[in-house]
Design a protein around this motif. Structure first.
Motif, PDB file in Angstrom:
ATOM      1  N   VAL A   1       0.835  -1.193   0.000  1.00  0.00           N
ATOM      2  CA  VAL A   1       0.000   0.000   0.000  1.00  0.00           C
ATOM      3  C   VAL A   1       0.877   1.253   0.000  1.00  0.00           C
ATOM      4  O   VAL A   1       0.565   2.250  -0.655  1.00  0.00           O
TER       5      VAL A   1
ATOM      6  N   GLU B   1      -3.720  -0.537  -4.709  1.00  0.00           N
ATOM      7  CA  GLU B   1      -5.149  -0.382  -4.456  1.00  0.00           C
ATOM      8  C   GLU B   1      -5.890  -1.709  -4.657  1.00  0.00           C
ATOM      9  O   GLU B   1      -7.011  -1.880  -4.191  1.00  0.00           O
TER      10      GLU B   1
ATOM     11  N   THR C   1      -7.970  -1.724   0.684  1.00  0.00           N
ATOM     12  CA  THR C   1      -7.683  -2.182  -0.670  1.00  0.00           C
ATOM     13  C   THR C   1      -8.671  -3.268  -1.075  1.00  0.00           C
ATOM     14  O   THR C   1      -9.276  -3.936  -0.235  1.00  0.00           O
TER      15      THR C   1
ATOM     16  N   PRO D   1     -12.614  -2.762  -0.142  1.00  0.00           N
ATOM     17  CA  PRO D   1     -11.797  -2.070   0.876  1.00  0.00           C
ATOM     18  C   PRO D   1     -12.490  -1.868   2.217  1.00  0.00           C
ATOM     19  O   PRO D   1     -11.835  -1.467   3.186  1.00  0.00           O
TER      20      PRO D   1
END
Length: 267
Positions: free
Chosen positions: A167, A172, A202, A228
């Motif tokens: 990250v 993502e 994510t 996410p």
């Protein structure tokens, strides 16, 4: 981005597995998937000696065949992992290969965390006896798309610092192909995947192996796509399967603004 995660029932037969994989990729592309992910050791799953016997270089016929398919279908294709021959050792790498729509290799990730376990009188397995550990953390932007993806493999799931490092490199979407054990999978698989998605905000795509009737290795399956917020967008049935989900980058960005965990980090 419309994404597909493929759950396979691989055995020790390279030709059988690759034929099945090509058919499943064809089906996923036919449903409009732009990003398609195959599981760990999709091309050969079995005892270490069988996996090692099927090891190839990255420019070998195995990868070349899927490069042609990625080119023909115009898709990003994750070869969840293949046994990669090493020039320096008799040991091999457990390597994830990400192909781009041109057919070229976009990124390769060699599994860093190797599964070594020794419980006296019960079980002993040392992946490090036949696999070389990778050293590089791999995140890459998808050309022509907005997303950046990070690469992991199976046992890496238990190491949150790797996911956070991805990250930090812009990931993502994190791809986590696996051949997770049934014993641990029942209690840990979904919990860990959802936790990694929540704490890193994510998408997680986790293509897995479900055991073939002729396969002595008892894997867990239950491939997942997680958003996410930790919501399971799709889960595979207990068989060969393809699952799909729409990955919405605006949704991800909004969550990161409204719950600014990543921006609030102090370490």
């Amino acid at each position: 981005m419309w994404a597909a995660v493929i759950q396979m029932q691989s055995i020790g037969d390279l030709n059988y597995n690759c034929e099945r994989a090509h058919r499943l990729v064809e089906a996923a592309a036919g449903r409009g998937a732009k990003l398609i992910a195959l599981p760990e050791y999709f091309s050969c799953l079995g005892p270490p000696e069988s996996i090692r016997a099927h090891a190839q270089l990255l420019d070998g016929p195995l990868v070349q065949g899927f490069q042609q398919q990625a080119r023909d279908k115009g898709v990003f294709l994750l070869l969840g992992s293949i046994p990669e021959r090493s020039a320096e050792s008799e040991k091999i790498y457990n390597t994830a290969v990400l192909l781009q729509p041109s057919g070229e290799i976009l990124a390769c990730y060699r599994k860093i965390h190797l599964f070594d376990i020794d419980i006296p009188g019960r079980v002993r397995f040392r992946e490090s006896d036949h696999i070389l550990p990778g050293k590089e953390i791999i995140a890459t932007a998808l050309p022509g798309e907005e997303f950046t993806v990070g690469l992991t493999i199976c046992y890496d799931l238990r190491f949150p610092e790797l996911f956070r490092a991805l990250v930090s490199r812009g990931a993502e979407i994190i791809l986590t192909p696996a051949a997770f054990s049934q014993v641990t999978g029942r209690d840990h698989w979904e919990v860990l995947l959802r936790a990694r998605a929540i704490e890193n905000q994510t998408y997680i795509l986790a293509p897995a192996q479900y055991p073939h009737p002729a396969q002595s290795l008892r894997t867990y399956g239950r491939s997942l796509i997680v958003d996410p917020w930790g919501v399971v967008l799709a889960q595979a049935a207990d068989r060969e399967d393809i699952i799909y989900a729409d990955l919405d980058r605006r949704h991800l960005q909004r969550l990161r603004v409204e719950l600014p965990c990543l921006a609030s980090r102090c370490l």
